[in-house]
Enzyme design. Structure first.
Site, PDB file in Angstrom:
ATOM      1  N   ASP A  77      12.410   6.371  -8.689  1.00 20.75           N
ATOM      2  CA  ASP A  77      12.167   5.949  -7.324  1.00 20.75           C
ATOM      3  C   ASP A  77      12.721   4.608  -6.880  1.00 20.75           C
ATOM      4  O   ASP A  77      12.311   3.939  -6.545  1.00 20.75           O
ATOM      5  CB  ASP A  77      10.806   5.843  -7.106  1.00 20.75           C
ATOM      6  N   GLU A 134       0.926  -1.282   0.179  1.00 23.30           N
ATOM      7  CA  GLU A 134       0.019  -0.116   0.260  1.00 23.30           C
ATOM      8  C   GLU A 134       0.929   1.216  -0.030  1.00 23.30           C
ATOM      9  O   GLU A 134       1.623   1.549   0.746  1.00 23.30           O
ATOM     10  CB  GLU A 134      -0.825   0.238   1.126  1.00 23.30           C
ATOM     11  N   GLY A 135       0.571   2.140  -0.977  1.00 23.94           N
ATOM     12  CA  GLY A 135       1.219   3.411  -1.059  1.00 23.94           C
ATOM     13  C   GLY A 135       0.412   4.621  -1.003  1.00 23.94           C
ATOM     14  O   GLY A 135      -0.826   4.285  -1.136  1.00 23.94           O
TER      15      GLY A 135
HETATM   16  P1  ADP Z   1       3.591   2.092  -5.299  1.00 25.81           P
HETATM   17  O1  ADP Z   1       3.457   3.011  -6.479  1.00 25.81           O
HETATM   18  O2  ADP Z   1       2.302   2.197  -4.392  1.00 25.81           O
HETATM   19  O3  ADP Z   1       4.837   2.147  -4.456  1.00 25.81           O
HETATM   20  P2  ADP Z   1       4.693  -0.514  -6.245  1.00 25.81           P
HETATM   21  O4  ADP Z   1       4.164  -0.857  -7.468  1.00 25.81           O
HETATM   22  O5  ADP Z   1       5.628  -0.132  -5.829  1.00 25.81           O
HETATM   23  O6  ADP Z   1       3.263   0.570  -6.005  1.00 25.81           O
HETATM   24  O7  ADP Z   1       3.979  -1.708  -5.455  1.00 25.81           O
HETATM   25  C1  ADP Z   1       4.063  -1.710  -4.011  1.00 25.81           C
HETATM   26  C2  ADP Z   1       4.462  -2.795  -3.294  1.00 25.81           C
HETATM   27  O8  ADP Z   1       3.682  -4.066  -3.647  1.00 25.81           O
HETATM   28  C3  ADP Z   1       5.768  -3.373  -3.760  1.00 25.81           C
HETATM   29  O9  ADP Z   1       6.682  -2.872  -2.786  1.00 25.81           O
HETATM   30  C4  ADP Z   1       5.687  -4.978  -3.415  1.00 25.81           C
HETATM   31  O10 ADP Z   1       5.911  -5.125  -2.153  1.00 25.81           O
HETATM   32  C5  ADP Z   1       4.303  -5.310  -3.878  1.00 25.81           C
HETATM   33  N1  ADP Z   1       4.037  -5.403  -5.301  1.00 25.81           N
HETATM   34  C6  ADP Z   1       4.193  -4.779  -6.569  1.00 25.81           C
HETATM   35  N2  ADP Z   1       4.360  -5.489  -7.609  1.00 25.81           N
HETATM   36  C7  ADP Z   1       4.604  -6.895  -7.210  1.00 25.81           C
HETATM   37  C8  ADP Z   1       4.656  -8.019  -7.971  1.00 25.81           C
HETATM   38  N3  ADP Z   1       4.419  -8.016  -9.288  1.00 25.81           N
HETATM   39  N4  ADP Z   1       4.642  -9.165  -7.276  1.00 25.81           N
HETATM   40  C9  ADP Z   1       4.672  -9.137  -5.803  1.00 25.81           C
HETATM   41  N5  ADP Z   1       4.556  -8.081  -5.108  1.00 25.81           N
HETATM   42  C10 ADP Z   1       4.283  -6.880  -5.621  1.00 25.81           C
HETATM   43 MG    MG Z   2       6.746   1.450  -5.051  1.00 24.08          MG
END
Ligand code: ADP
Ligand code: MG
Ligand code: ZN
Length: 518
Positions: free
Chosen positions: A170, A59-60
């Protein structure tokens, strides 16, 4: 995609072959997560025909990521990561993120895209699910060889995206998924990506800088250009960093006054009064230079606009100082911070709540004179109230690694172990202990600066209370930390080059002797 629609009842959460650590424990998901999943099904009803959503995995500010299990046509179940973007995301921004994944993803340690769902302003990006461990949970138990491989694969991903003219913006461990057992790596999150001047990603040619409606959580950032000194925090009280505007080609020495080279700009609504604006129009000059105050002239300055996405502790000096020309080198800097973190066993290494604090922390490691000098080359004048010597990187990392225990699997955040103690010390006192045990001394002949990290640098990382005096014994040698080659620190030095124009590129870094044999 060979999804076959299934009722969500078809796959029970127990029935799924969940490989993730969290899933293995058959963790009962919280009521909040249950509710979020329900809301997501309602927002994008098509999802229910394909996935059983079993958990929230991330969650972000700009998204929530869920674990979705799908029944494939051949009968297998497969897991996917479903990234639900906040509905206020700009359509161009979303399209750019998707384009990065489709054009560059699916190879070279870059996450690929499987599918995308949209209903009205709800967008869900579907990616293969990759089980991974959080760096903060494993940093204390990583071997040097694991660190070497991790950085190699991160640089490989960077080289790949940079070839497409994608600047990720990032880079940090949370966006570089790491499956320790299977030695798999995946760069994710192109939500802040931008293009180079000659990018191959069409949608990155658009100026995306201003498209994010909701600001990243950057804890009370201030406008650097108003030459406001950082408010003294406990640790920072004795140290001030300022960024003052300099002429592009001039250095601090030729500095006259900020207004001498600033156009007459309208007052900012928030801080500039009409009086201040009149002052500027009358051509009056700044009266706060080298003081702790901010004069009306400076208050009335228009903020300089430059991309400044990312997480403060991973931002390159040229990002922190709002240099308008930023290239792929900013990702390389972030990779350097990641390496610094892994070599020292501290995560996060720089824990900065805003850009000036981040810049000060960089100076404590790389030297204030060096930082000021580098900033000059990209047209920024930086001042620091005290001279900070450049640290020898090996000494720094060995001291940090040795001064607290890095015993196996025991490097967790403050919530583990001596939580109360750490919670209170984390923000007020240095977390490394200069008086603690030192690792095997392998000091370089020319020791630069002191061998203890500066006291105001909060390398807060993986801390578990007072220094463990048996720190060197457990796994230190077995994990290769007693024989880290000079090449590792040489590469670190080149990744953390303060000057983006001489900083090593990802492609060059892959050729570095550290990676011989890979
Ligand atoms: P945000 O823009 O909210 O940071 P992210 O794309 O970085 O979104 O995803 C947030 C988190 O979700 C990641 O840090 C990771 O832990 C998990 N995540 C994202 N994509 C994947 C994936 N393809 N497989 C497993 N976990 C994922
Ligand atoms: Mg991220
Ligand atoms: Zn001023």
């Amino acid at each position: 995609m060979a999804f076959s629609p299934v009722c969500s009842e078809d796959i029970s959460s127990e029935g799924c072959i969940l490989k993730s650590d969290t899933a293995k424990k058959k963790r009962k998901i919280s009521k909040d997560v249950e509710l979020d999943i329900e809301i997501l099904y309602k927002a994008v009803p098509q999802l229910a025909k394909v996935f059983r959503i079993t958990d929230k995995i991330g969650e972000g500010t700009f998204s929530s990521v869920y674990l979705g299990v799908a029944q494939m046509r051949d009968g297998r179940t497969e897991m996917f990561a479903l990234k639900h973007l906040i509905p206020t995301s700009h359509p161009t921004r979303i399209a750019a993120e998707l384009q990065c994944l489709t054009v560059a993803g699916g190879r070279e340690n870059v996450m690929g895209l499987t599918y995308c769902f949209r209903k009205e302003d709800h967008v869900v990006i579907v990616m293969p699910y990759m089980e991974h461990q959080a760096i903060v949970d494993i940093i204390g138990s990583l071997s040097f060889e694991e660190v070497r491989l991790y950085i190699y694969h991160l640089l490989k991903a960077l080289k790949h995206i940079h070839q497409f003219g994608i600047i990720h913006r990032d880079i940090k461990p949370n966006n570089f998924l790491y499956n320790r057992k299977q030695k798999k790596y995946a760069l994710v999150d192109f939500g802040l990506a931008q293009g180079t001047a000659d990018t191959q990603i069409e949608l990155l040619k658009v100026d995306l800088a201003g498209l994010r409606k909701v600001p990243r959580p950057v804890f009370g950032e201030r406008n650097l250009n108003s030459c406001t000194p950082a408010p003294p925090t406990c640790k920072q009280a004795a140290l001030k960093t300022e960024l003052v505007k300099a002429k592009k080609t001039e250095g601090t020495s030729s500095y006259k006054s900020p207004s001498a080279n600033q156009g007459l700009l309208p007052a900012r609504t928030a801080s500039g009064s009409q009086k201040a604006q009149r002052t500027i129009q009358q051509g009056l000059t700044c009266s706060c230079y080298l003081t702790d105050r901010v004069c009306n002239v400076c208050l009335a300055r228009k903020p300089q606009v430059a991309p400044r996405a990312g997480t403060p502790g991973f931002r390159a000096p040229e990002v922190l100082t709002k240099c308008p020309n930023q290239g792929p080198a900013i990702d390389v800097w972030s990779a350097g911070v990641v390496l610094l973190s892994l070599l020292s066993g501290r995560y996060p290494f720089f824990k900065a709540s805003d850009d000036l604090i981040a810049l000060t922390q960089i100076m404590t490691i790389r030297g204030s004179r060096e930082t000021i000098q580098a900033a000059k080359t990209f047209g920024k004048a930086v001042m620091c109230s005290r001279e900070l010597p450049r640290q020898d990187l090996r000494t720094l990392c060995e001291t940090l690694r040795g001064s607290t225990s890095s015993a196996d699997d025991d490097a967790r955040g403050p919530e583990a172990g001596t939580a109360t103690h750490e919670n209170t010390t984390q923000d007020d006192t240095p977390t490394h202990r200069p008086g603690g045990p030192k690792p095997k001394q392998r000091l370089r002949k020319h020791k630069e600066g002191s061998d203890t990290p500066p006291e105001h640098l909060d390398c807060s990382a993986s801390l578990k209370g007072p220094a463990n005096h048996s720190s060197l014994s457990d796994g230190y040698q077995e994990k290769g930390w007693d024989t880290v080659p000079d090449e590792a620190y040489d590469l670190l030095d080149q990744l953390l080059d303060l000057n983006p124009s001489t900083r090593i590129t990802a492609a060059e870094a892959l050729q570095h002797p550290l990676f011989k044999g890979l």
